[in-house]
Write an enzyme that holds these catalytic residues in place. Sequence first.
Site, PDB file in Angstrom:
ATOM      1  N   ARG A 169      -4.004  -4.151  -4.482  1.00  0.00           N
ATOM      2  CA  ARG A 169      -3.246  -4.397  -3.530  1.00  0.00           C
ATOM      3  C   ARG A 169      -2.910  -5.746  -2.908  1.00  0.00           C
ATOM      4  O   ARG A 169      -2.607  -6.380  -2.044  1.00  0.00           O
ATOM      5  CB  ARG A 169      -3.356  -3.803  -2.173  1.00  0.00           C
ATOM      6  CG  ARG A 169      -3.340  -2.044  -2.286  1.00  0.00           C
ATOM      7  CD  ARG A 169      -1.976  -1.798  -2.309  1.00  0.00           C
ATOM      8  NE  ARG A 169      -1.856  -0.213  -2.056  1.00  0.00           N
ATOM      9  CZ  ARG A 169      -1.891   0.519  -3.173  1.00  0.00           C
ATOM     10  NH1 ARG A 169      -2.273   0.213  -4.387  1.00  0.00           N
ATOM     11  NH2 ARG A 169      -1.768   2.001  -2.815  1.00  0.00           N
ATOM     12  N   SER A 237       0.330   3.912   3.070  1.00  0.00           N
ATOM     13  CA  SER A 237      -1.089   3.770   3.738  1.00  0.00           C
ATOM     14  C   SER A 237      -1.012   2.372   4.706  1.00  0.00           C
ATOM     15  O   SER A 237      -0.504   1.435   4.177  1.00  0.00           O
ATOM     16  CB  SER A 237      -1.836   3.430   2.583  1.00  0.00           C
ATOM     17  OG  SER A 237      -2.093   4.178   1.752  1.00  0.00           O
ATOM     18  N   GLU A 333      -2.541  -2.927   5.549  1.00  0.00           N
ATOM     19  CA  GLU A 333      -1.964  -3.168   4.182  1.00  0.00           C
ATOM     20  C   GLU A 333      -0.490  -3.803   4.599  1.00  0.00           C
ATOM     21  O   GLU A 333      -0.106  -4.651   3.833  1.00  0.00           O
ATOM     22  CB  GLU A 333      -1.819  -1.733   3.574  1.00  0.00           C
ATOM     23  CG  GLU A 333      -1.294  -1.910   2.015  1.00  0.00           C
ATOM     24  CD  GLU A 333      -1.170  -0.611   1.354  1.00  0.00           C
ATOM     25  OE1 GLU A 333      -2.347  -0.231   0.816  1.00  0.00           O
ATOM     26  OE2 GLU A 333      -0.268  -0.192   1.139  1.00  0.00           O
TER      27      GLU A 333
END
Length: 337
Positions: A169, A237, A333
């Site tokens: 990520r 998420s 995130e």
Amino acid sequence: MTVSSLDLIPDFDLSARNTLALKSRSRFGVMIETPDQVTAVFARAEESGLPLRILGGGSNVVLSSGYEGITAVVATTGRRVLEDTEEHVLVEAAAGEVWHDFVAWTVEQGFGGIENLAGIPGTVGAAPVQNIGAYGAEVADVFDSLVAYDAETGALKTFTAADCAFAYRDSIFKREAGRYVVLSLRLRLPKPWAPNLRFAGLADLEAPLDPAKVMARVLGLRGSKLPDWRVTPNAGSFFQNPIVTLAEAAPVLAAFPTAPNFPQADGRTKLSAGWLIEQTGLKGLRMGRAGISERHALVVINLGEADADDIAALAAHVKASVRARFGIALHEEPIFL
Ligand code: EPU
């Protein structure tokens, strides 16, 4: 394209341009429809002294209610097959293309390689920024190169995979946020296609397999686990799965030997943020106008009329609770803009 011909839209409404459906306005908005308009937008912002921010599909952002600057939406289109050899297919898409439509377009032609990444909200340009991943795959696996505008030099630059410094990520585009605007992406899909069935929910797929069959299963899994942002506004998420040292993970694993954890090449281990949040008793939590999905503890949802402050307050509560319960720090995130 002259700077003055840019069409700046005053009091630009972004409420329908973010998947959390946060009420949000920007002093000006502008749609970037051709790569040269990026240069023009930066010049215009400089000229006017206003801050500038770049938005893609709005699926990984928490937008503030009011932004006193220019919000530029990357809306370039186009996708094509550049090479189709015995070893690979090289495909290219403009940054403003919808990621899932791009995946479906490759699969329709029988090309495999990104079917595990079907159904991820957002645009092609955003995909490499946080190195999107799901079901045992990530965009870095098939990355060939990309072209981005560099706001520091004012020039276009081609990036190889090594230049992007991809990690879980993460990429240089996320670490140096605000510097680069991704304009187009090239993926190298290897031939012959080999299905990636590492993820438990895909392992029982039966031969004969093709990319379309895998994609259908992936979409089914997503639909059964993750709330649809069109129905229940969310940003996927909301926390990254924390990668921690074995010492940090020890209290969790001592109390819960079967807690999901995925050893990493560097000796650390990746814990499941969804599991940690659920064990902390927060799944289904409602806090004012924001909440945690009852279906997946990693998904923060807008219960209606929420703004960035509601989301931030909920996120702070989740982080503090998980830290108090397990001593583990969670990190958001999405990007707060
Ligand atoms: N879990 C719980 N409670 C929950 C949710 C999950 O205990 O409410 C546990 C599950 O039982 C499982 C583990 O957590 O053992 C992992 O759950 P899941 O397979 O749903 O995956 P995840 O790690 O929570 C990641 C990605 C998702 C991606 C899925 C599938 C991150 C932060 N998220 O989620 O990506 O779709 O894997 O591969 O890495 C996104 O980034 O927006 C996103 C949705």
